[in-house]
Design a protein around this motif. Structure first.
Motif, mmCIF file in Angstrom:
data_model
loop_
_atom_site.group_PDB
_atom_site.id
_atom_site.type_symbol
_atom_site.label_atom_id
_atom_site.label_comp_id
_atom_site.label_asym_id
_atom_site.label_seq_id
_atom_site.Cartn_x
_atom_site.Cartn_y
_atom_site.Cartn_z
ATOM 1 N N THR A 12 0.830 -1.200 0.000
ATOM 2 C CA THR A 12 0.000 0.000 0.000
ATOM 3 C C THR A 12 0.868 1.255 0.000
ATOM 4 N N TYR A 14 3.950 1.562 -1.202
ATOM 5 C CA TYR A 14 4.646 1.711 -2.479
ATOM 6 C C TYR A 14 3.705 2.060 -3.625
ATOM 7 N N THR A 15 2.436 1.657 -3.522
ATOM 8 C CA THR A 15 1.498 1.974 -4.602
ATOM 9 C C THR A 15 0.706 3.248 -4.341
ATOM 10 N N GLN A 16 0.355 3.509 -3.081
ATOM 11 C CA GLN A 16 -0.489 4.667 -2.751
ATOM 12 C C GLN A 16 0.284 5.814 -2.103
#
Length: 98
Positions: A12, A14-16
């Protein structure tokens, strides 16, 4: 399961771009502190699991052993004998030796 949940928390980030839990933030906390949190949560989960497991065993012991109240669908305390030949479906009188 705990490792997968931890991996999801970092995924989460690293993506958000945000941590779901502030104590996982390696920019604010040292890696030792983060590791201590993770190990502490693991130990707490194991302790809670063991407490619940032994509470269930205590409940079974009190209700079934001490009170003699076996459940309607329980198979505890009953002896089931199985005739191995009957299980195979071959009656012994039909078997001939040659």
């Amino acid at each position: 399961m705990l490792a997968l949940y931890l991996a999801l928390a970092y995924l989460t980030f690293y993506t958000q771009g945000f941590y779901t839990y502030g104590f996982l933030d390696l920019r604010k906390n040292s890696s030792g502190v983060v590791a201590a949190y993770i190990i502490g949560i693991l130990v707490a989960a194991i302790i809670i699991f063991l407490i619940v497991r032994y509470l269930i065993l205590l409940r079974l012991w009190v209700t079934e052993k001490k009170s003699g109240m076996t459940g309607k669908f329980t198979h505890r305390g009953t002896v089931i004998t199985v005739d191995e030949e009957a299980k195979k479906g071959v009656p012994m009188h039909d078997v001939s030796t040659k």
